[in-house]
Scaffold this active site. Sequence first.
Site, PDB file in Angstrom:
ATOM      1  N   SER A   1     -27.032 -14.483  46.915  1.00 16.97           N
ATOM      2  CA  SER A   1     -25.957 -14.389  47.909  1.00 16.97           C
ATOM      3  C   SER A   1     -26.420 -14.244  49.353  1.00 16.97           C
ATOM      4  CB  SER A   1     -25.058 -13.202  47.559  1.00 16.97           C
ATOM      5  OG  SER A   1     -25.843 -12.042  47.413  1.00 16.97           O
TER       6      SER A   1
ATOM      7  N   THR B   1     -22.922 -10.196  49.994  1.00 16.92           N
ATOM      8  CA  THR B   1     -23.457 -10.146  51.355  1.00 16.92           C
ATOM      9  C   THR B   1     -24.136  -8.815  51.625  1.00 16.92           C
ATOM     10  OG1 THR B   1     -21.751 -11.578  52.234  1.00 16.92           O
ATOM     11  CG2 THR B   1     -22.649  -9.968  53.760  1.00 16.92           C
TER      12      THR B   1
ATOM     13  N   THR C   1     -25.640 -13.539  55.058  1.00 18.67           N
ATOM     14  CA  THR C   1     -25.076 -14.026  53.797  1.00 18.67           C
ATOM     15  C   THR C   1     -25.193 -15.534  53.649  1.00 18.67           C
ATOM     16  OG1 THR C   1     -23.065 -13.944  52.434  1.00 18.67           O
ATOM     17  CG2 THR C   1     -22.756 -14.451  54.747  1.00 18.67           C
TER      18      THR C   1
ATOM     19  N   ARG D   1     -17.347 -24.406  55.596  1.00 17.22           N
ATOM     20  CA  ARG D   1     -16.634 -23.117  55.604  1.00 17.22           C
ATOM     21  C   ARG D   1     -17.531 -22.017  56.198  1.00 17.22           C
ATOM     22  NH1 ARG D   1     -17.438 -17.710  53.310  1.00 17.22           N
ATOM     23  NH2 ARG D   1     -15.394 -16.825  52.900  1.00 17.22           N
TER      24      ARG D   1
ATOM     25  N   GLY E   1     -17.449 -17.799  56.819  1.00 13.97           N
ATOM     26  CA  GLY E   1     -16.719 -16.599  56.426  1.00 13.97           C
ATOM     27  C   GLY E   1     -16.673 -15.561  57.531  1.00 13.97           C
TER      28      GLY E   1
ATOM     29  N   THR F   1     -17.765  -6.695  53.036  1.00 15.84           N
ATOM     30  CA  THR F   1     -18.224  -7.630  52.027  1.00 15.84           C
ATOM     31  C   THR F   1     -17.025  -8.017  51.171  1.00 15.84           C
ATOM     32  OG1 THR F   1     -19.827  -8.005  50.239  1.00 15.84           O
ATOM     33  CG2 THR F   1     -18.930  -5.781  50.439  1.00 15.84           C
ATOM     34  N   GLY F   2     -17.125  -9.152  50.531  1.00 14.44           N
ATOM     35  CA  GLY F   2     -15.992  -9.637  49.740  1.00 14.44           C
ATOM     36  C   GLY F   2     -15.457 -10.919  50.342  1.00 14.44           C
TER      37      GLY F   2
END
Length: 335
Positions: free
Chosen positions: A97, A199, A217, A227, A229, A250-251
């Site tokens: 990740s 991350t 990340t 994309r 984030g 994170t998430g």
Amino acid sequence: MSKSRRIFLQEAALVAGALGLGPAAWARFTRSANPSAKVHPFDIPTPEATTPAMVSTWNHGMLANDAGFEALRSGGNALDMIEAGALLVESDAEGLSVGVGGLPDRDGHVTLDACIMDHTGNAGSVCFVQGIEHPLSLARHVMENTPHVMLSGAGAEQYARELGIPTRELLTPKAEKAWNKWREESNYAPVINRENHDTIGLLALDDQGRLAGGCTTSGVAYKMHGRVGDSPIIGAGLYVDGEFGGATATGLGEAVMRTVGSFLVVELMRNGASPQEACEEAVHRIMKRMPTDDLQVGYLDLGKNGGVGAHAIHGGFNYAHHHGTQSALIDATHG
Ligand code: ASP
């Protein structure tokens, strides 16, 4: 941005205009003519010395914190602690990740996002970069040696080449195998699932009371190409206010970006919330606005006085906490 840096940039832009310099020449001009890069306000100690501390998301945060404290022992400051921790995790080819070994997007490209911020409000960020092993270090270069906060894609990669940073293949056989399996099972649909996004977000408080944070990340696995984030977005994946504290997320980045999550956490602390209360409230904002069955977000923060908070929508989020003599992996609260 510090007032002095803002004034420097305004003056530099005026001079560049007067000299008829184009953007590329202006960037070179500001880099070479920027004496403030050497006398960074970060290096001015705050009056009170504090007990240093470092918190980092997920299991890999344990080793990252150790590396951060090693950097501190070697004379480094909070920014060096952050960079040392990030370097280690970015180079770990086993992790799926972050950095080398990160899972690719749905087209098989590993694209990285990272940012860094210090207690004076200086920030640097890169997003959608490919072939660069240490995006967080590149983000630090953006912060310290350019007039900008964020560089993306080919421009960020070009800047890395200018700095002499070698390129590296980031897609490992392990990640490629996982991607091939995903393609068979997913029928190549751009589904964002809530697994595989670990991350690393890092927050450090050095012995001079200076706070810094970083986030790095490969983003959500099998995302659409292009994309980006929350992780490289100042205020979303990371925010630091030297007077109150820092936060990282994170998430699923889309939920964090929609609520400007890390800024919200720090702003809540500014308004009197404890580090734990601030994380809980920021998670609850998401839970009130969005269906959360398949959505995970976790926040981690570090207050200016060393207080720590962490909270997530669902269980499973943990973080590493190191404060000098002791180090522990702790499960965040949730719900
Ligand atoms: N927040 C990251 C993103 O949305 C994913 C993660 O936390 O691993 O890109």
